[in-house]
Design a protein around this motif. Structure first.
Motif, PDB file in Angstrom:
ATOM      1  N   ALA A   1       0.786  -1.103   0.127  1.00 43.41           N
ATOM      2  CA  ALA A   1       0.051   0.007   0.094  1.00 43.41           C
ATOM      3  C   ALA A   1       0.897   1.132  -0.047  1.00 43.41           C
ATOM      4  O   ALA A   1       1.688   1.325   0.687  1.00 43.41           O
ATOM      5  CB  ALA A   1      -0.957   0.145   1.152  1.00 43.41           C
ATOM      6  N   ARG A   2       0.379   2.080  -0.864  1.00 44.37           N
ATOM      7  CA  ARG A   2       1.188   3.486  -0.887  1.00 44.37           C
ATOM      8  C   ARG A   2       0.309   4.602  -1.149  1.00 44.37           C
ATOM      9  O   ARG A   2      -0.780   4.287  -1.716  1.00 44.37           O
ATOM     10  CB  ARG A   2       2.450   3.151  -2.111  1.00 44.37           C
ATOM     11  CG  ARG A   2       1.747   2.925  -3.332  1.00 44.37           C
ATOM     12  CD  ARG A   2       3.143   2.570  -4.433  1.00 44.37           C
ATOM     13  NE  ARG A   2       2.565   2.128  -5.749  1.00 44.37           N
ATOM     14  CZ  ARG A   2       2.000   0.988  -6.002  1.00 44.37           C
ATOM     15  NH1 ARG A   2       2.076   0.152  -5.016  1.00 44.37           N
ATOM     16  NH2 ARG A   2       1.690   0.586  -7.205  1.00 44.37           N
ATOM     17  N   ILE A   3       0.698   5.734  -1.094  1.00 43.30           N
ATOM     18  CA  ILE A   3       0.044   6.781  -1.326  1.00 43.30           C
ATOM     19  C   ILE A   3       0.771   7.939  -2.142  1.00 43.30           C
ATOM     20  O   ILE A   3       1.985   7.911  -1.816  1.00 43.30           O
ATOM     21  CB  ILE A   3      -0.542   7.752  -0.131  1.00 43.30           C
ATOM     22  CG1 ILE A   3      -1.758   8.550  -0.124  1.00 43.30           C
ATOM     23  CG2 ILE A   3       0.367   8.159   0.912  1.00 43.30           C
ATOM     24  CD1 ILE A   3      -2.537   8.839   0.980  1.00 43.30           C
ATOM     25  N   SER A   4       0.338   8.670  -2.868  1.00 48.31           N
ATOM     26  CA  SER A   4       0.903   9.798  -3.944  1.00 48.31           C
ATOM     27  C   SER A   4       0.640  11.163  -3.240  1.00 48.31           C
ATOM     28  O   SER A   4      -0.504  11.456  -3.150  1.00 48.31           O
ATOM     29  CB  SER A   4       0.496   9.767  -5.249  1.00 48.31           C
ATOM     30  OG  SER A   4       1.446  10.539  -5.967  1.00 48.31           O
ATOM     31  N   VAL A   5       1.624  11.732  -2.744  1.00 46.69           N
ATOM     32  CA  VAL A   5       1.420  13.451  -2.297  1.00 46.69           C
ATOM     33  C   VAL A   5       1.960  14.001  -3.521  1.00 46.69           C
ATOM     34  O   VAL A   5       2.963  14.106  -3.784  1.00 46.69           O
ATOM     35  CB  VAL A   5       2.281  13.331  -1.127  1.00 46.69           C
ATOM     36  CG1 VAL A   5       2.190  15.006  -0.783  1.00 46.69           C
ATOM     37  CG2 VAL A   5       1.935  12.571   0.137  1.00 46.69           C
TER      38      VAL A   5
END
Length: 128
Positions: free
Chosen positions: A67-71
């Motif tokens: 799981a990852r998130i892009s800022v």
């Protein structure tokens, strides 16, 4: 960086512009003026501050496995950067993309926590 020394290798144009000896690695001590040009890139905290200082931040949904998130870091000046970080556990970065009118840099990070052996590169054409 190795024992307080940085070894740089630049293309011919950059070597000429910075007064570096072309054709190999040049050694520079931490206080060397040429490193001031790269100080922001060499210090992760300074890099993030320079990218996000005064900029708008927004994030997308959690995606992928792991799981990852892009800022998205929007400077409001027609350029934007993105930083992909882990969404679970420690928020370690895996990718940084920055761009401006001069070009785009895409930096990827991996193997966090893995010891890396660093040795003096060759050939060194300019000693410290």
């Amino acid at each position: 960086m190795l024992d307080g020394q940085a070894f740089l290798q630049a293309d011919a144009a950059t070597s000429a512009a910075l007064g570096l000896t072309p054709g190999g690695y040049t050694c520079h001590a931490l206080g060397d003026a040429v490193l001031d040009e790269w100080r922001t890139v060499l210090d992760p905290a300074l890099l993030l501050e320079s990218l996000a200082g005064g900029a708008g931040l927004s994030s997308g949904p959690v995606t992928g496995e792991p799981a990852r998130i892009s800022v998205v870091i929007d400077s409001g000046e027609g350029s934007a950067s993105s930083l992909v970080i882990a969404a679970e556990g420690h928020p370690l970065p895996s990718r940084l993309t920055v761009g401006d009118a001069l070009g785009v840099a895409d930096v990827r990070f991996s193997a966090w926590g893995t010891a890396v052996e660093v040795s003096t590169p060759a050939p060194v054409v300019q000693a410290c």
